[in-house]
Design an enzyme around this catalytic site. Structure first.
Site, PDB file in Angstrom:
ATOM      1  N   ALA A  28      -3.939  15.414   8.303  1.00  0.00           N
ATOM      2  CA  ALA A  28      -4.306  15.824   9.655  1.00  0.00           C
ATOM      3  C   ALA A  28      -3.198  15.343  10.593  1.00  0.00           C
ATOM      4  O   ALA A  28      -2.488  14.376  10.290  1.00  0.00           O
ATOM      5  CB  ALA A  28      -5.633  15.202  10.029  1.00  0.00           C
ATOM      6  N   GLY A  72      -5.665  14.972   4.800  1.00  0.00           N
ATOM      7  CA  GLY A  72      -6.192  16.335   4.919  1.00  0.00           C
ATOM      8  C   GLY A  72      -5.468  17.333   4.016  1.00  0.00           C
ATOM      9  O   GLY A  72      -6.041  18.347   3.623  1.00  0.00           O
ATOM     10  N   GLU A  95      -7.119  17.025   0.794  1.00  0.00           N
ATOM     11  CA  GLU A  95      -8.462  17.594   0.967  1.00  0.00           C
ATOM     12  C   GLU A  95      -8.417  19.121   0.996  1.00  0.00           C
ATOM     13  O   GLU A  95      -9.286  19.791   0.433  1.00  0.00           O
ATOM     14  CB  GLU A  95      -9.081  17.049   2.260  1.00  0.00           C
ATOM     15  CG  GLU A  95      -9.345  15.553   2.164  1.00  0.00           C
ATOM     16  CD  GLU A  95      -9.729  14.937   3.493  1.00  0.00           C
ATOM     17  OE1 GLU A  95      -8.893  14.974   4.435  1.00  0.00           O
ATOM     18  OE2 GLU A  95     -10.854  14.448   3.613  1.00  0.00           O
ATOM     19  N   GLU A 133      -5.756   7.560   4.625  1.00  0.00           N
ATOM     20  CA  GLU A 133      -6.378   7.383   5.943  1.00  0.00           C
ATOM     21  C   GLU A 133      -6.655   5.925   6.278  1.00  0.00           C
ATOM     22  O   GLU A 133      -6.592   5.514   7.432  1.00  0.00           O
ATOM     23  CB  GLU A 133      -7.698   8.174   6.018  1.00  0.00           C
ATOM     24  CG  GLU A 133      -7.529   9.684   6.084  1.00  0.00           C
ATOM     25  CD  GLU A 133      -7.432  10.362   4.722  1.00  0.00           C
ATOM     26  OE1 GLU A 133      -7.223   9.664   3.704  1.00  0.00           O
ATOM     27  OE2 GLU A 133      -7.565  11.592   4.676  1.00  0.00           O
TER      28      GLU A 133
HETATM   29  N1  CAA Z   1       0.724  13.982  11.445  1.00  0.00           N
HETATM   30  C1  CAA Z   1       1.647  14.219  12.387  1.00  0.00           C
HETATM   31  N2  CAA Z   1       2.972  14.226  12.126  1.00  0.00           N
HETATM   32  C2  CAA Z   1       3.359  13.953  10.857  1.00  0.00           C
HETATM   33  C3  CAA Z   1       2.431  13.694   9.835  1.00  0.00           C
HETATM   34  C4  CAA Z   1       1.055  13.699  10.182  1.00  0.00           C
HETATM   35  N3  CAA Z   1       0.104  13.513   9.263  1.00  0.00           N
HETATM   36  N4  CAA Z   1       3.120  13.429   8.702  1.00  0.00           N
HETATM   37  C5  CAA Z   1       4.431  13.553   9.005  1.00  0.00           C
HETATM   38  N5  CAA Z   1       4.569  13.874  10.306  1.00  0.00           N
HETATM   39  C6  CAA Z   1       5.823  14.075  11.035  1.00  0.00           C
HETATM   40  C7  CAA Z   1       6.526  12.771  11.308  1.00  0.00           C
HETATM   41  O1  CAA Z   1       5.978  12.137  12.444  1.00  0.00           O
HETATM   42  C8  CAA Z   1       7.931  13.248  11.508  1.00  0.00           C
HETATM   43  O2  CAA Z   1       8.041  13.788  12.799  1.00  0.00           O
HETATM   44  P1  CAA Z   1       9.317  13.363  13.760  1.00  0.00           P
HETATM   45  O3  CAA Z   1      10.510  13.909  13.023  1.00  0.00           O
HETATM   46  O4  CAA Z   1       9.005  14.059  15.039  1.00  0.00           O
HETATM   47  O5  CAA Z   1       9.306  11.882  13.820  1.00  0.00           O
HETATM   48  C9  CAA Z   1       8.056  14.389  10.530  1.00  0.00           C
HETATM   49  O6  CAA Z   1       6.723  14.809  10.238  1.00  0.00           O
HETATM   50  C10 CAA Z   1       8.711  13.985   9.221  1.00  0.00           C
HETATM   51  O7  CAA Z   1       7.996  12.884   8.708  1.00  0.00           O
HETATM   52  P2  CAA Z   1       8.706  11.502   8.246  1.00  0.00           P
HETATM   53  O8  CAA Z   1       9.943  11.281   9.019  1.00  0.00           O
HETATM   54  O9  CAA Z   1       7.671  10.430   8.267  1.00  0.00           O
HETATM   55  O10 CAA Z   1       9.092  11.896   6.745  1.00  0.00           O
HETATM   56  P3  CAA Z   1       9.293  10.915   5.510  1.00  0.00           P
HETATM   57  O11 CAA Z   1       9.885  11.757   4.434  1.00  0.00           O
HETATM   58  O12 CAA Z   1      10.011   9.690   5.924  1.00  0.00           O
HETATM   59  O13 CAA Z   1       7.796  10.460   5.090  1.00  0.00           O
HETATM   60  C11 CAA Z   1       5.452  10.804   4.593  1.00  0.00           C
HETATM   61  C12 CAA Z   1       6.881  11.385   4.578  1.00  0.00           C
HETATM   62  C13 CAA Z   1       5.352   9.647   3.605  1.00  0.00           C
HETATM   63  C14 CAA Z   1       4.516  11.925   4.179  1.00  0.00           C
HETATM   64  C15 CAA Z   1       5.126  10.282   6.014  1.00  0.00           C
HETATM   65  O14 CAA Z   1       5.433  11.302   6.948  1.00  0.00           O
HETATM   66  C16 CAA Z   1       3.672   9.912   6.215  1.00  0.00           C
HETATM   67  O15 CAA Z   1       3.248   8.853   5.782  1.00  0.00           O
HETATM   68  N6  CAA Z   1       2.907  10.780   6.909  1.00  0.00           N
HETATM   69  C17 CAA Z   1       1.519  10.505   7.234  1.00  0.00           C
HETATM   70  C18 CAA Z   1       0.620  10.642   6.038  1.00  0.00           C
HETATM   71  C19 CAA Z   1      -0.796  10.327   6.403  1.00  0.00           C
HETATM   72  O16 CAA Z   1      -1.136   9.232   6.800  1.00  0.00           O
HETATM   73  N7  CAA Z   1      -1.691  11.312   6.254  1.00  0.00           N
HETATM   74  C20 CAA Z   1      -3.093  11.179   6.555  1.00  0.00           C
HETATM   75  C21 CAA Z   1      -3.387  11.664   7.941  1.00  0.00           C
HETATM   76  S1  CAA Z   1      -5.038  11.302   8.432  1.00  0.00           S
HETATM   77  C22 CAA Z   1      -5.993  12.524   7.772  1.00  0.00           C
HETATM   78  O17 CAA Z   1      -5.517  13.414   7.098  1.00  0.00           O
HETATM   79  C23 CAA Z   1      -7.464  12.434   8.088  1.00  0.00           C
HETATM   80  C24 CAA Z   1      -8.323  13.432   7.390  1.00  0.00           C
HETATM   81  O18 CAA Z   1      -8.863  13.181   6.351  1.00  0.00           O
HETATM   82  C25 CAA Z   1      -8.562  14.693   7.980  1.00  0.00           C
END
Ligand code: CAA
Length: 258
Positions: free
Chosen positions: A66, A109, A112, A132
């Site tokens: 998400a 998500g 999911e 999460e």
């Molecule tokens: N939401 C918003 N933006 C996101 C995102 C997310 N879930 N995941 C990645 N992005 C964005 C980053 O902020 C970044 O944007 P900027 O260039 O503007 O800074 C861009 O995508 C590239 O990401 P990274 O620079 O972080 O890329 P990376 O290769 O270094 O890392 C990753 C990749 C490990 C997937 C890392 O991006 C990450 O940990 N993302 C979040 C994962 C996460 O926590 N997901 C769960 C979300 S909560 C959820 O999903 C709740 C639910 O059940 C509905």
């Protein structure tokens, strides 16, 4: 075809393809993308020319979850009253089979969404997880439920409580993934699977999906009873006559989806 901002929509033969397309955010699932995926999937589901769907992302990410930036200021009363994220549940009510083609990150998500699909094909680069907890929340699109049903309590608990990612091989061993393919063959393999399904009798494919899904919702005895009723109903279709005649005559079946 309808224009969308966050997804690409295409069709090849009887297969409808939805590609998540927010590359700069690793296909993070914001509200607009949720609305568009649900709308596109429902449109394909209603379309008699479509027999199967494919949902995919990019090489780097199926979806990284998400959209954290969108939701970080959310407050309880609004999300609760809106039943925020509930529209995703509509994907579980699609009647046609859906193949998820997952490469790269399928987190939160994203994992999911993949689990909302019926057949999950993974590239060898796929990484699954429910991180999460690291954000101070828990999954909200069924992750704690579907992951647990797919891989069992021990692994689901560990993945959900630690936020650890698992690779494609571990995911296949655990039963989350039906098959692993080389990353550069992912879409072709997913399309071939979807085309195979789409070439079956549509009523039989819908019955099949409904019946397998019933296994998650009811007791064994009720599930078997449900399956038997649908099995009997299949004899009311022209495709049953055609499928069995084709077998007896040693020729390919020509289904009419009737
Ligand atoms: N939401 C918003 N933006 C996101 C995102 C997310 N879930 N995941 C990645 N992005 C964005 C980053 O902020 C970044 O944007 P900027 O260039 O503007 O800074 C861009 O995508 C590239 O990401 P990274 O620079 O972080 O890329 P990376 O290769 O270094 O890392 C990753 C990749 C490990 C997937 C890392 O991006 C990450 O940990 N993302 C979040 C994962 C996460 O926590 N997901 C769960 C979300 S909560 C959820 O999903 C709740 C639910 O059940 C509905």
């Amino acid at each position: 075809m309808t224009e969308y901002e966050t997804i690409l929509v295409d069709r090849k033969g009887r297969v409808g393809i939805i590609t998540l397309n927010r590359p700069k955010a690793l296909n993070a699932l914001n509200t607009e993308l949720m609305t568009e995926v649900v709308a596109a999937a429902k449109a394909f589901d209603r379309d008699p020319e479509i027999g199967c769907l494919v949902v995919t992302g990019s090489e780097k990410a199926f979806a990284a979850g998400a959209d954290i930036k969108e939701m970080q200021e959310n407050a309880f009363p609004e999300v609760y009253l809106d039943d925020w994220l509930a529209p995703w549940d509509e994907l579980s009510r699609l009647r046609k089979p859906v193949v998820a083609a997952v490469a790269g990150y399928a987190l939160g998500g994203g994992c999911e969404l993949a689990m909302l699909c019926d057949i999950l094909i993974a590239a060898d680069t796929a990484k699954f997880g429910q991180p999460e907890i690291k954000l101070g929340v828990i999954p909200g699109i069924g992750g704690s439920q579907r992951l647990t049903r797919a891989v069992g309590k021990a692994k689901a608990m560990e993945l959900c409580l630690t936020g650890r990612m698992m690779g494609a091989e571990e995911a296949e061993r655990a039963g989350l993934v039906s098959r692993i393919v080389p990353a550069d063959e992912l879409l072709a393999e997913a399309m071939a699977t979807a085309e195979t399904v789409a070439a079956m009798s549509a009523p039989a494919a819908v019955m099949m999906k409904e019946s397998v899904n019933r296994a998650f919702e009811t007791t064994l005895a009720e599930g078997v009873r449900f399956e038997r009723r649908l099995f009997h109903a299949a004899f009311a279709t022209a495709d049953q006559k055609e499928g069995m005649a084709a077998f007896a005559e040693k020729r390919p079946a020509e289904f009419t989806n009737r």
